[in-house]
Design a protein around this motif. Sequence first.
Motif, mmCIF file in Angstrom:
data_model
loop_
_atom_site.group_PDB
_atom_site.id
_atom_site.type_symbol
_atom_site.label_atom_id
_atom_site.label_comp_id
_atom_site.label_asym_id
_atom_site.label_seq_id
_atom_site.Cartn_x
_atom_site.Cartn_y
_atom_site.Cartn_z
ATOM 1 N N GLY A 11 2.307 -2.990 -3.523
ATOM 2 C CA GLY A 11 3.610 -3.227 -2.920
ATOM 3 C C GLY A 11 4.738 -2.927 -3.892
ATOM 4 N N LEU A 12 4.604 -3.362 -5.131
ATOM 5 C CA LEU A 12 5.635 -3.084 -6.135
ATOM 6 C C LEU A 12 5.710 -1.591 -6.448
ATOM 7 N N ALA A 13 4.557 -0.928 -6.465
ATOM 8 C CA ALA A 13 4.551 0.517 -6.703
ATOM 9 C C ALA A 13 5.300 1.251 -5.595
ATOM 10 N N GLU A 14 5.103 0.802 -4.349
ATOM 11 C CA GLU A 14 5.811 1.416 -3.230
ATOM 12 C C GLU A 14 7.325 1.261 -3.363
ATOM 13 N N ARG A 15 7.751 0.130 -3.878
ATOM 14 C CA ARG A 15 9.183 -0.167 -3.970
ATOM 15 C C ARG A 15 9.847 0.462 -5.189
ATOM 16 N N THR A 16 9.093 0.607 -6.269
ATOM 17 C CA THR A 16 9.691 1.076 -7.524
ATOM 18 C C THR A 16 9.487 2.557 -7.794
ATOM 19 N N VAL A 52 -0.692 -12.388 -2.465
ATOM 20 C CA VAL A 52 -0.987 -11.548 -1.301
ATOM 21 C C VAL A 52 0.209 -11.487 -0.353
ATOM 22 N N ALA A 53 0.830 -12.629 -0.093
ATOM 23 C CA ALA A 53 1.968 -12.661 0.830
ATOM 24 C C ALA A 53 3.119 -11.804 0.300
ATOM 25 N N THR A 54 3.407 -11.935 -0.999
ATOM 26 C CA THR A 54 4.479 -11.149 -1.597
ATOM 27 C C THR A 54 4.151 -9.667 -1.557
ATOM 28 N N GLY A 55 2.922 -9.330 -1.943
ATOM 29 C CA GLY A 55 2.510 -7.933 -1.929
ATOM 30 C C GLY A 55 2.547 -7.329 -0.541
ATOM 31 N N PHE A 56 2.112 -8.089 0.456
ATOM 32 C CA PHE A 56 2.121 -7.596 1.840
ATOM 33 C C PHE A 56 3.548 -7.330 2.315
ATOM 34 N N LEU A 57 4.454 -8.241 2.004
ATOM 35 C CA LEU A 57 5.847 -8.064 2.395
ATOM 36 C C LEU A 57 6.482 -6.853 1.720
ATOM 37 N N LEU A 58 5.975 -6.510 0.542
ATOM 38 C CA LEU A 58 6.497 -5.354 -0.186
ATOM 39 C C LEU A 58 5.841 -4.051 0.262
ATOM 40 N N GLY A 59 4.820 -4.145 1.100
ATOM 41 C CA GLY A 59 4.163 -2.942 1.597
ATOM 42 C C GLY A 59 2.755 -2.732 1.095
#
Length: 235
Positions: free
Chosen positions: A62-67, A179-186
């Motif tokens: 998710g962080l990789a998708e955002r950054t 998991v919840a944070t990562g899912f929300l980030l994609g």
Amino acid sequence: MSQSTDTTLGESPLSITSGLHGRYLGRRLVQLYVGLTLYGASAALLVRSGLGLEPWGVLHQGLAERTGLTIGVVSIVVGAAVLLLWIPIRQRPGLGTVSNVFVVGLAMDAALALVPDVRQLAWRIGLLVAGIVLNGVATGLYIAARFGPGPRDGLMTGLHRLTGRSIRVVRTAIEVAVVATGFLLGGSVGVGTVLYALSIGPLAQFFLRRFALPEQDSGSTAVAPGTPGQAILRP
């Protein structure tokens, strides 16, 4: 992501040079770095399967998708950030802890460069199963080397010690939040996430027994003596 942990790990007075002695030092170092490398490769296989990642992998993706950073670089950054959280909870890293931060992320990016994307479901299932089994092998190698827990598990044991909550409660709370944070980030949550959670404990315990070192070399404080099932099963 396993269910079994050794609550004494967070209390050991580790330093980066702890355990750098003993009859089996060479074998332990090989196990450490082979295990960490295979762990990164197994994480890459889970990514390529597209069927769901392990909890921290969901956050990394998710962080990789955002950054725009690679997932391996994100894994390194997150690992380093988690390691900084050890300071206020008075955890001390071992050689394996610091190595974990860098080797897993670098190995993951290298494996992703070598393993192509696949579309056929049969191939994706194969990658998922191979990734989970390889993760169990890697975990057995890495933990049996006795050079200290990974940064994420050290955070868990430190919070367990400070709060008095059980390992199971602390681990569940951390991984649900991750998991919840990562899912929300994609990040990718799917059948692979569930299958990993159910199987990694038994797999890691099985391979820990296969790679366990003789007890006379237990001078390292990285892992307290005991049965393989007592070890933390995630780098």
